[in-house]
Design a protein around this motif. Structure first.
Motif, PDB file in Angstrom:
ATOM      1  N   THR A 171       0.830  -1.148   0.322  1.00 45.17           N
ATOM      2  CA  THR A 171       0.387  -0.098   0.111  1.00 45.17           C
ATOM      3  C   THR A 171       0.914   0.956   0.374  1.00 45.17           C
ATOM      4  O   THR A 171       0.091   1.931   0.007  1.00 45.17           O
ATOM      5  CB  THR A 171      -0.825   0.137   1.086  1.00 45.17           C
ATOM      6  N   GLU A 172       2.001   1.224  -0.024  1.00 51.18           N
ATOM      7  CA  GLU A 172       2.875   2.230  -0.123  1.00 51.18           C
ATOM      8  C   GLU A 172       2.946   2.487  -1.670  1.00 51.18           C
ATOM      9  O   GLU A 172       4.335   2.732  -1.867  1.00 51.18           O
ATOM     10  CB  GLU A 172       4.503   1.618   1.049  1.00 51.18           C
ATOM     11  N   PHE A 173       2.355   3.452  -1.724  1.00 57.17           N
ATOM     12  CA  PHE A 173       2.343   3.773  -3.435  1.00 57.17           C
ATOM     13  C   PHE A 173       2.566   5.367  -3.670  1.00 57.17           C
ATOM     14  O   PHE A 173       1.656   6.155  -2.583  1.00 57.17           O
ATOM     15  CB  PHE A 173       1.396   3.351  -4.498  1.00 57.17           C
ATOM     16  N   ILE A 174       2.716   5.937  -4.669  1.00 55.98           N
ATOM     17  CA  ILE A 174       2.584   7.023  -4.684  1.00 55.98           C
ATOM     18  C   ILE A 174       0.945   7.824  -5.743  1.00 55.98           C
ATOM     19  O   ILE A 174       1.218   7.242  -6.847  1.00 55.98           O
ATOM     20  CB  ILE A 174       3.565   8.834  -4.819  1.00 55.98           C
ATOM     21  N   SER A 175       0.297   8.434  -4.564  1.00 54.90           N
ATOM     22  CA  SER A 175      -0.820   8.814  -6.094  1.00 54.90           C
ATOM     23  C   SER A 175      -0.633  10.226  -5.815  1.00 54.90           C
ATOM     24  O   SER A 175      -0.760  11.071  -5.251  1.00 54.90           O
ATOM     25  CB  SER A 175      -1.897   8.066  -5.344  1.00 54.90           C
ATOM     26  N   VAL A 176      -1.325  10.932  -6.833  1.00 54.84           N
ATOM     27  CA  VAL A 176      -1.233  12.334  -7.199  1.00 54.84           C
ATOM     28  C   VAL A 176      -2.527  13.008  -7.881  1.00 54.84           C
ATOM     29  O   VAL A 176      -3.327  11.694  -8.339  1.00 54.84           O
ATOM     30  CB  VAL A 176      -0.097  12.838  -8.422  1.00 54.84           C
ATOM     31  N   ASN A 177      -2.525  13.833  -8.031  1.00 54.97           N
ATOM     32  CA  ASN A 177      -3.566  14.366  -8.544  1.00 54.97           C
ATOM     33  C   ASN A 177      -3.962  14.709 -10.382  1.00 54.97           C
ATOM     34  O   ASN A 177      -3.224  15.471  -9.682  1.00 54.97           O
ATOM     35  CB  ASN A 177      -4.539  15.483  -7.619  1.00 54.97           C
ATOM     36  N   LYS A 178      -4.511  15.130 -11.023  1.00 59.11           N
ATOM     37  CA  LYS A 178      -4.922  15.294 -12.460  1.00 59.11           C
ATOM     38  C   LYS A 178      -4.435  17.247 -12.711  1.00 59.11           C
ATOM     39  O   LYS A 178      -3.439  17.735 -13.381  1.00 59.11           O
ATOM     40  CB  LYS A 178      -6.184  15.870 -12.924  1.00 59.11           C
ATOM     41  N   GLN A 192       5.972  16.866  -3.956  1.00 60.76           N
ATOM     42  CA  GLN A 192       5.171  15.515  -3.163  1.00 60.76           C
ATOM     43  C   GLN A 192       6.698  14.805  -3.092  1.00 60.76           C
ATOM     44  O   GLN A 192       6.520  13.974  -1.806  1.00 60.76           O
ATOM     45  CB  GLN A 192       4.183  15.742  -3.642  1.00 60.76           C
ATOM     46  N   LEU A 193       7.780  14.173  -3.874  1.00 58.88           N
ATOM     47  CA  LEU A 193       7.540  13.220  -4.667  1.00 58.88           C
ATOM     48  C   LEU A 193       8.939  12.525  -3.480  1.00 58.88           C
ATOM     49  O   LEU A 193       9.820  12.039  -2.740  1.00 58.88           O
ATOM     50  CB  LEU A 193       8.640  13.213  -5.600  1.00 58.88           C
ATOM     51  N   LYS A 194       9.667  14.669  -2.987  1.00 59.23           N
ATOM     52  CA  LYS A 194      10.700  14.431  -1.690  1.00 59.23           C
ATOM     53  C   LYS A 194      10.588  14.248  -0.674  1.00 59.23           C
ATOM     54  O   LYS A 194      11.271  13.622   0.663  1.00 59.23           O
ATOM     55  CB  LYS A 194      11.364  16.114  -2.136  1.00 59.23           C
ATOM     56  N   LYS A 195       9.056  14.359  -0.298  1.00 62.59           N
ATOM     57  CA  LYS A 195       8.632  13.982   0.741  1.00 62.59           C
ATOM     58  C   LYS A 195       8.096  12.779   1.120  1.00 62.59           C
ATOM     59  O   LYS A 195       8.512  12.410   1.581  1.00 62.59           O
ATOM     60  CB  LYS A 195       7.313  15.283   1.082  1.00 62.59           C
ATOM     61  N   GLU A 196       7.107  12.097  -0.068  1.00 68.02           N
ATOM     62  CA  GLU A 196       6.871  10.943  -0.158  1.00 68.02           C
ATOM     63  C   GLU A 196       7.758   9.923  -0.323  1.00 68.02           C
ATOM     64  O   GLU A 196       7.770   8.363  -0.102  1.00 68.02           O
ATOM     65  CB  GLU A 196       5.589  10.825  -0.414  1.00 68.02           C
ATOM     66  N   THR A 247       8.044   2.168  -4.548  1.00 66.24           N
ATOM     67  CA  THR A 247       8.665   2.808  -5.926  1.00 66.24           C
ATOM     68  C   THR A 247       8.312   3.959  -6.052  1.00 66.24           C
ATOM     69  O   THR A 247       7.321   4.413  -5.920  1.00 66.24           O
ATOM     70  CB  THR A 247       8.155   1.772  -7.104  1.00 66.24           C
ATOM     71  N   ILE A 248       8.908   4.819  -6.674  1.00 65.85           N
ATOM     72  CA  ILE A 248       8.490   5.922  -7.012  1.00 65.85           C
ATOM     73  C   ILE A 248       8.546   6.355  -8.539  1.00 65.85           C
ATOM     74  O   ILE A 248       8.433   7.528  -9.038  1.00 65.85           O
ATOM     75  CB  ILE A 248       9.490   7.618  -6.529  1.00 65.85           C
TER      76      ILE A 248
END
Lengths: 453, 453
Positions: free
Chosen positions: A143-150, A160-164, A170-171
């Motif tokens: 469940t450790e994935f990165i989700s973003v908004n359109k 966001q990537l630097k933080k999460e 995986t990034i």
């Protein structure tokens, strides 16, 4: 890998020394300098008392990184020997999918006590994953994935990537979801990197996103990831809510596992890949098969016993028994292997199965005719007995046709009955075919007895 | 994967329609919208005349992306039917490692003509890779990687990525080299992303970089990548010059290939995973094994023939032949499978081999004793003949011990002689053990004949 082995040897020596001297600083420097896989190799080979020292030298987070590289089958004793609090924290720091795999192998009571002590957020994530059935997409996802908004820009996403990033599995793929957390697209880090800062995610995302259902078979997922060269694939529920992702490193394990399962079953042995520690454990794994086959062999013997009269009149018949039974076994195993692999790779969907049977019938006819002719000629030349040659030749021919068909029909039937066709193991098919071949041979011999005497 | 299948069906229909109408725009829109793997699936199933249209509709670059997803064994005819110039351009646009794999399967003359027409830079890269021996790291690596310098900043590196990213096989690992192009460290894109713009690469790089030699066996590389969860690994020559990288998608293929090789050999069939188009090709693959085994079976028959006198006196002996031979075959296959897998995973280095043999001897002793006792009791109860029971029981016991040892010794000896131990296929070991078991059985029976009459 020469460079690896040398470096590791030196490291291992230093580490053992610092444990012997209880020199915590030297140990930490050398240990944390190694790749977690090598840390695990070291950890496994040392004495329990040294492991106890390690538990006090390393933080749960540091130990967790290493634990992810220990084989699932070997890991439980380490958690048992740890202090309960420390063990819970280690589990909490591990990738959720790995922690779940470990807990799945433990007693319910134990699991409950770990989850009670653990950080609540982590415990909830683990509880969610504990539901999923073994060997499904749900059971191997994280469940450790990165989700973003359109609506985000590239620049905002990089922040966001630097933080999460540090916590994500995986990034390299970012999943785009809508307000209801439904999956609407995917974006590779590559696309992000090569785009300008103020570009919106909406412009970059690929709406043609591949996903798998949480209930999908892990073998299917592996097939997809191999075919499409994905590094990760998103997992969704029936409303297309994004639940997790499966990464390629987990898929490598799945492919290995499934291949060695098929291989083990063809060899008639449970679990060929677990190292056998001693002859007793090895014998325990093999005896169940051997004893079943022993009784099937006795059945064959009693069937031949029915033909004792034929045998006592024409003793020479018996010398060809291993030849005929052996050929039946071999050809059946070949057909079995082809059918099992074909079913595993999904080659025979719907009409393909009928085609397979037709093709195997044809194959059996060709191999049977060729082998039958060869054996007739050889026996005629050797024993100067044409009728005997024809009898053995005909038996080989009939046997090969039927054994080839049995080798493909049995796994197909098992598949239809929702049994893993690989369970129709090599020795099982071999023994069935032994029986068939012996019946054909002695049946023919008894019928045409007059010609042989 | 329901969503996939449906979408693909719709796409395939549209594509066929646009090809029939020779509507180039509609075709391009729909075709380029699919994943290259699906493009390849479509491409493989259509008629040659439709493929000719596709060659004129797509640029070499567009076709190359798709070609990378066609199985190596099936790809050659497509290049043969293309115009020579177009084919050269397609090869030039493909990932270098994939192009090399294809050229390696072609005639020398053909290769030379492709390379002559191709863009010089591309041709040189391909020529460099064509030297490497099959199944080595060199043969599966690609030269399209990103290398950076210690003195660069994060920001400069991001600019470089935007430029070189689109052509690189992976941008998730950046390799740091010195002035002589020697590998000095590695940096993951992840580390880069989470760092500030003005940080120097020197501060981020990991000098503990894992690398493999260009001559390393591909199976070893696969093992390393699986153990360490790498997405890519750098390949160097003996002076540590960086030559290329191997990415995880190629490793998935290696694992699959090696597993199916071991499986095929255990089943006694060459190449189980190539789909058999018709019974004739299927028979061709299986007949070589079957004919060898036929002659080995005749050897067994002639050995039993030596005991014809014994047989004619005690006919009942012959009914246990398939039982004893079958047990020998089964137990030998089990031991073989364990040894082959153990050797493949490098479990038995140096002293491990002696341990394996000792363990197998012990295992054989246990399984032999258990099965021998069972059979003695069963035959005594069934035939009311204690001596016959003891004879068969002793034969089973001796057979299981020797067959287990043979099953592990033979692959170990082959390994020492640098032959792939998996070649000691299932049927081969089975037949050897048939012979051994029959000799033991009739040897004992002849010796103790007096007790049986």
């Amino acid at each position: 890998m020469e460079n690896l082995d040398e470096k590791i040897e030196v490291h291992f020596e230093k580490l053992k020394e610092s444990l012997a001297n209880e020199n915590i600083n030297a140990f930490r420097t050398n240990f944390l300098d190694m790749h977690p896989y090598d840390q695990a190799e070291f950890f496994i080979e040392i004495e329990p008392s040294d492991r106890m020292l390690i538990y006090s030298y390393l933080s749960p987070e540091e130990l967790a990184a290493m634990m992810e590289h220990i084989e699932l089958e070997d890991i439980q004793p380490f958690f048992v020997e740890m202090d309960l609090n420390y063990a819970s924290m280690v589990l909490g720091e591990m990738a959720t999918d790995d922690a779940v795999d470990i807990l799945n192998e433990m007693d319910k009571d134990k699991v409950v006590s770990y989850l009670t002590i653990m950080d609540e957020e982590e415990a909830d994530e683990i509880k969610d994953l504990l539901h999923y059935e073994e060997k499904t997409a749900g059971s191997i996802m994280t469940t450790e994935f990165i989700s973003v908004n359109k609506t985000q820009t590239v620049k905002e996403t990089m922040v966001q990537l630097k933080k999460e990033g540090p916590d994500a599995e995986t990034i390299y793929y970012l999943y785009v979801v809508d307000e209801e957390k439904k999956l609407v697209g995917v974006l590779s880090l590559r696309d992000l990197i090569i785009s300008d800062d103020d570009v919106k995610i909406a412009e970059l995302l690929n709406e043609n996103v591949f996903y798998v259902s949480v209930a999908e078979d892990q073998e299917e997922v592996a097939q997809i990831m191999r075919d499409y060269d994905f590094l990760a694939v998103p997992v969704v529920d029936f409303q297309k809510h994004l639940l997790g992702i499966i990464t390629v490193d987990d898929i490598l394990d799945v492919i290995d596992e499934e291949a060695s399962e098929d291989y083990s079953l063809l060899a008639g042995i449970s679990d060929v890949d677990r190292p056998d520690i001693n002859p007793l454990t090895a014998a325990k794994k093999r005896l169940p098969w051997l004893i079943i086959l022993l009784f099937l062999g006795l059945l064959t013997a009693s069937l031949i016993g029915q033909f004792e009269e034929t045998l006592s009149k024409v003793t020479i018949l018996s010398i060809f028994i291993p030849l005929i039974a052996g050929m039946a076994g071999n050809t059946g195993t070949q057909a079995l292997a082809v059918a099992v692999r074909g079913l595993a790779t999904g080659e025979y969907e719907t009409d393909g199965k009928f085609k397979l049977i037709l093709r195997e019938a044809g194959t059996g006819l060709i191999t049977g005719t060729v082998c039958g002719l060869i054996i007739t000629i050889v026996i005629f030349l050797w024993q100067q007995n044409l009728y005997l040659g024809i009898l053995v030749g005909l038996s080989i021919m009939a046997t090969l046709i039927i054994a080839t068909l049995a080798g493909s029909l049995i796994p197909l039937l098992m598949h239809r009955m929702n049994i893993d066709p690989a369970v129709a193991s090599g020795p099982f098919i071999t023994t069935i075919n032994d029986i068939i071949s012996v019946l054909i041979y002695f049946g023919l011999a008894t019928t045409f007895m007059g010609l042989l005497l």
